[in-house]
Design a protein around this motif. Structure first.
Motif, PDB file in Angstrom:
ATOM      1  N   THR A  99     -30.846  38.944 -25.439  1.00  7.32           N
ATOM      2  CA  THR A  99     -30.300  40.273 -25.162  1.00  7.32           C
ATOM      3  C   THR A  99     -30.528  41.232 -26.321  1.00  7.32           C
ATOM      4  O   THR A  99     -30.486  42.446 -26.119  1.00  7.32           O
ATOM      5  CB  THR A  99     -28.800  40.208 -24.826  1.00  7.32           C
ATOM      6  N   HIS A 134     -33.378  41.397 -27.888  1.00  2.82           N
ATOM      7  CA  HIS A 134     -34.842  41.542 -27.977  1.00  2.82           C
ATOM      8  C   HIS A 134     -35.416  40.772 -29.162  1.00  2.82           C
ATOM      9  O   HIS A 134     -36.230  41.288 -29.925  1.00  2.82           O
ATOM     10  CB  HIS A 134     -35.243  43.015 -28.025  1.00  2.82           C
ATOM     11  N   GLY A 135     -34.964  39.541 -29.312  1.00  3.12           N
ATOM     12  CA  GLY A 135     -35.500  38.666 -30.351  1.00  3.12           C
ATOM     13  C   GLY A 135     -34.659  38.593 -31.607  1.00  3.12           C
ATOM     14  O   GLY A 135     -34.919  37.780 -32.481  1.00  3.12           O
TER      15      GLY A 135
END
Length: 116
Positions: free
Chosen positions: A72, A74-75
């Motif tokens: 959630t 993005h990495g």
């Protein structure tokens, strides 16, 4: 090169080349930062569990939570964690707002939020 950018890497295995030491260290660094994140942000160091089964279960839950936050975010685990913390805070504020708007007594709101 300045003193601030210089680094020293030590190894007890004298057969390793400088490149091998740096390769091992760069791989190990990701592991170290992950455990630091788990301890400081996911309370991994705050529990005292004695049984092996309980430790494995707890570690599984923490790993899933970290993975979920990473996806959630993005990495980035911490970005995802902060996002969920913000959503939780917003939800609590909205709850208080709507309860107060409906005329709910403050003591009851505090009790529902377990703040009293």
């Amino acid at each position: 090169m300045t003193l601030q950018t210089m680094r020293a890497f030590l190894s007890t295995d004298v057969s390793l080349s400088n490149e091998q030491i740096l390769t091992y260290y760069s791989k190990r660094w990701a592991i170290e930062t992950y455990f630091r994140t788990m301890k400081s942000n996911f309370s991994f160091n705050g529990y005292q569990i004695r049984s092996t089964v309980a430790i494995k279960r707890f570690w599984t839950l923490l790993s899933f939570t970290a993975m979920f936050c990473s996806v959630t975010g993005h990495g980035d685990i911490l970005t995802g964690l902060r996002s969920w913390q913000n959503k939780k805070a917003e939800s609590r504020i909205e709850f208080v707002y709507y309860e107060a708007k409906a005329g709910t007594q403050l003591d009851l709101i505090k009790n529902q939020l377990q703040a009293a």
